[in-house]
Design a protein around this motif. Structure first.
Motif, PDB file in Angstrom:
ATOM      1  N   CYS A 243       1.264  -1.313   0.571  1.00 23.47           N
ATOM      2  CA  CYS A 243       0.106  -0.150   0.141  1.00 23.47           C
ATOM      3  C   CYS A 243       0.530   1.313   0.162  1.00 23.47           C
ATOM      4  N   LEU A 244       1.641   0.647   0.924  1.00 18.43           N
ATOM      5  CA  LEU A 244       2.483   2.472   0.673  1.00 18.43           C
ATOM      6  C   LEU A 244       3.771   2.002  -0.614  1.00 18.43           C
ATOM      7  N   ASP A 245       4.042   1.261  -1.321  1.00 23.21           N
ATOM      8  CA  ASP A 245       4.870   1.727  -2.376  1.00 23.21           C
ATOM      9  C   ASP A 245       3.532   2.376  -2.972  1.00 23.21           C
ATOM     10  N   ARG A 246       2.325   2.038  -3.421  1.00 22.44           N
ATOM     11  CA  ARG A 246       1.209   2.118  -4.460  1.00 22.44           C
ATOM     12  C   ARG A 246       1.044   3.350  -4.302  1.00 22.44           C
ATOM     13  N   MET A 247       0.800   4.201  -2.690  1.00 19.22           N
ATOM     14  CA  MET A 247       0.435   4.720  -2.826  1.00 19.22           C
ATOM     15  C   MET A 247       2.096   5.935  -2.974  1.00 19.22           C
ATOM     16  N   GLY A 248       3.224   5.669  -3.326  1.00 20.15           N
ATOM     17  CA  GLY A 248       4.501   6.487  -2.968  1.00 20.15           C
ATOM     18  C   GLY A 248       4.207   6.664  -4.733  1.00 20.15           C
ATOM     19  N   TYR A 249       4.164   5.842  -5.741  1.00 18.03           N
ATOM     20  CA  TYR A 249       3.923   5.756  -6.535  1.00 18.03           C
ATOM     21  C   TYR A 249       3.002   7.039  -7.501  1.00 18.03           C
ATOM     22  N   SER A 250       2.196   6.944  -6.711  1.00 16.35           N
ATOM     23  CA  SER A 250       1.203   8.045  -7.454  1.00 16.35           C
ATOM     24  C   SER A 250       1.528   9.566  -7.104  1.00 16.35           C
ATOM     25  N   ILE A 251       2.456   9.339  -5.584  1.00 14.70           N
ATOM     26  CA  ILE A 251       2.930  10.358  -5.307  1.00 14.70           C
ATOM     27  C   ILE A 251       4.116  10.868  -6.587  1.00 14.70           C
TER      28      ILE A 251
ATOM     29  N   ALA B 266       8.345  -6.673  12.159  1.00 12.51           N
ATOM     30  CA  ALA B 266      10.106  -6.889  11.952  1.00 12.51           C
ATOM     31  C   ALA B 266       9.230  -6.748  10.212  1.00 12.51           C
ATOM     32  N   SER B 267       9.203  -7.438   9.274  1.00 16.67           N
ATOM     33  CA  SER B 267       9.231  -7.539   7.998  1.00 16.67           C
ATOM     34  C   SER B 267       8.508  -5.643   7.474  1.00 16.67           C
ATOM     35  N   LEU B 268       8.020  -4.600   8.333  1.00 11.66           N
ATOM     36  CA  LEU B 268       7.327  -3.828   7.917  1.00 11.66           C
ATOM     37  C   LEU B 268       8.590  -2.851   7.058  1.00 11.66           C
ATOM     38  N   CYS B 269       8.411  -2.027   5.674  1.00 11.59           N
ATOM     39  CA  CYS B 269       9.060  -1.452   5.617  1.00 11.59           C
ATOM     40  C   CYS B 269       8.356  -0.175   5.882  1.00 11.59           C
ATOM     41  N   TYR B 270       8.645   0.751   6.734  1.00 12.15           N
ATOM     42  CA  TYR B 270       8.388   1.228   7.401  1.00 12.15           C
ATOM     43  C   TYR B 270       7.999   3.306   6.614  1.00 12.15           C
ATOM     44  N   CYS B 271       9.475   3.209   5.662  1.00 11.95           N
ATOM     45  CA  CYS B 271       9.971   4.078   4.582  1.00 11.95           C
ATOM     46  C   CYS B 271       9.404   3.827   3.521  1.00 11.95           C
ATOM     47  N   ASN B 272       8.272   2.847   2.535  1.00  5.04           N
ATOM     48  CA  ASN B 272       8.456   1.950   1.827  1.00  5.04           C
ATOM     49  C   ASN B 272       7.645   3.030   0.961  1.00  5.04           C
ATOM     50  N   LEU B 273       7.180   4.310   1.321  1.00  8.51           N
ATOM     51  CA  LEU B 273       6.197   5.407   0.376  1.00  8.51           C
ATOM     52  C   LEU B 273       7.659   5.954  -0.851  1.00  8.51           C
ATOM     53  N   LEU B 274       9.026   6.494   0.240  1.00 11.71           N
ATOM     54  CA  LEU B 274      10.279   7.119  -1.017  1.00 11.71           C
ATOM     55  C   LEU B 274      10.298   5.904  -1.833  1.00 11.71           C
ATOM     56  N   CYS B 275      10.505   4.519  -2.011  1.00 16.43           N
ATOM     57  CA  CYS B 275      10.318   3.687  -3.441  1.00 16.43           C
ATOM     58  C   CYS B 275       9.620   4.126  -4.340  1.00 16.43           C
ATOM     59  N   GLY B 276       7.977   4.117  -3.963  1.00 19.25           N
ATOM     60  CA  GLY B 276       6.606   3.623  -5.073  1.00 19.25           C
ATOM     61  C   GLY B 276       7.686   5.008  -5.636  1.00 19.25           C
ATOM     62  N   VAL B 277       8.095   6.728  -4.123  1.00 18.77           N
ATOM     63  CA  VAL B 277       7.544   7.991  -5.181  1.00 18.77           C
ATOM     64  C   VAL B 277       8.617   7.830  -6.343  1.00 18.77           C
ATOM     65  N   ILE B 278       9.824   7.349  -6.202  1.00 20.12           N
ATOM     66  CA  ILE B 278      11.530   7.313  -6.857  1.00 20.12           C
ATOM     67  C   ILE B 278      11.118   6.700  -8.392  1.00 20.12           C
ATOM     68  N   ARG B 279      10.054   5.707  -8.184  1.00 19.90           N
ATOM     69  CA  ARG B 279       9.422   3.903  -9.322  1.00 19.90           C
ATOM     70  C   ARG B 279       8.845   5.370 -10.195  1.00 19.90           C
ATOM     71  N   GLY B 280       7.779   6.037  -9.396  1.00 23.93           N
ATOM     72  CA  GLY B 280       6.449   5.999 -10.662  1.00 23.93           C
ATOM     73  C   GLY B 280       7.418   7.990 -10.860  1.00 23.93           C
ATOM     74  N   ALA B 281       8.242   8.427 -10.242  1.00 21.73           N
ATOM     75  CA  ALA B 281       8.800   9.379 -11.073  1.00 21.73           C
ATOM     76  C   ALA B 281       9.901   8.839 -12.323  1.00 21.73           C
ATOM     77  N   LEU B 282      10.371   8.316 -11.626  1.00 22.45           N
ATOM     78  CA  LEU B 282      11.267   7.394 -13.142  1.00 22.45           C
ATOM     79  C   LEU B 282      10.867   7.112 -14.075  1.00 22.45           C
ATOM     80  N   GLU B 283       9.748   6.596 -13.788  1.00 24.32           N
ATOM     81  CA  GLU B 283       8.608   5.271 -14.588  1.00 24.32           C
ATOM     82  C   GLU B 283       8.168   6.748 -15.610  1.00 24.32           C
ATOM     83  N   MET B 284       7.578   8.132 -15.276  1.00 22.16           N
ATOM     84  CA  MET B 284       7.606   9.287 -15.957  1.00 22.16           C
ATOM     85  C   MET B 284       8.180   9.565 -16.924  1.00 22.16           C
ATOM     86  N   VAL B 285       9.120   9.445 -16.546  1.00 24.99           N
ATOM     87  CA  VAL B 285      10.295  10.019 -17.168  1.00 24.99           C
ATOM     88  C   VAL B 285      11.253   8.728 -18.780  1.00 24.99           C
TER      89      VAL B 285
END
Length: 180
Positions: free
Chosen positions: A43-51, A124-143
């Motif tokens: 969910c965090l990755d999807r949200m980050g991707y949209s951002i 323990a397996s939570l990736c708290y800042c996974n939003l950042l991964c989605g943001v980077i992936r989404g921005a790169l995809e747009m270019v």
């Protein structure tokens, strides 16, 4: 009435703190909504991707950067310009492959975890800042740069640093458009 010279910096700090606190509340709510850490991470990755797909326009307009000619330049641009612009930190960049398509962004200080001491044992397996991964992936995809982005190390999980891995999935293509 005149403005004091430190006013803008104070507002920036307040905005950053508000964002970090709001982000923490968002992650806490997602942890309540989803039983599995993998679902929260997704969910965090999807949200980050949209951002990220929306944020790239702001980044390109505000930074006035030139076109990157290599993956190395792109990784440096993400670290030195984008992270500094939006999070106020500058991660170091290291190349992780001989082919030049895998990079790590190493953050000594992650502003998203300013108010987080540690993750609960049951998360323990939570990736708290996974939003950042989605943001980077989404921005790169747009270019037009497909990439896999994931956390390789995390201070919240006891690692010495926070490390985000970026793997570019395609070889750079020289596209020349010809007019008929």
């Amino acid at each position: 009435m005149s403005r004091s010279p430190g006013r803008k910096q104070e507002n920036h700090k307040i905005s950053r703190e508000l964002f970090v606190l709001t982000y923490g509340a968002l992650v806490a709510q997602l942890c309540k909504d989803y039983e599995k850490d993998e679902d929260v991470n997704a969910c965090l990755d999807r949200m980050g991707y949209s951002i990220g797909i929306r944020l790239i326009d702001d980044f390109l307009a505000r930074s006035a950067v030139r076109k990157c000619r290599s993956y190395s330049e792109t990784a440096d641009m993400i670290a030195q310009v984008a992270f500094k612009m939006y999070l106020g930190v500058t991660p170091s960049v290291s190349c992780n492959s001989a082919t030049g398509n895998e990079f790590s962004l190493i953050l000594d200080k992650n502003p998203l975890v300013d108010f987080v001491e540690e993750l609960p044992a049951e998360r323990a397996s939570l990736c708290y800042c996974n939003l950042l991964c989605g943001v980077i992936r989404g921005a790169l995809e747009m270019v037009h740069l497909a990439a896999e982005v994931s956390f390789l190390q995390d201070k919240l999980k006891g690692d010495a640093v926070t490390e985000i891995g970026i793997t570019f999935l395609r070889k750079p293509e020289d596209r020349k458009h010809r007019r008929n």
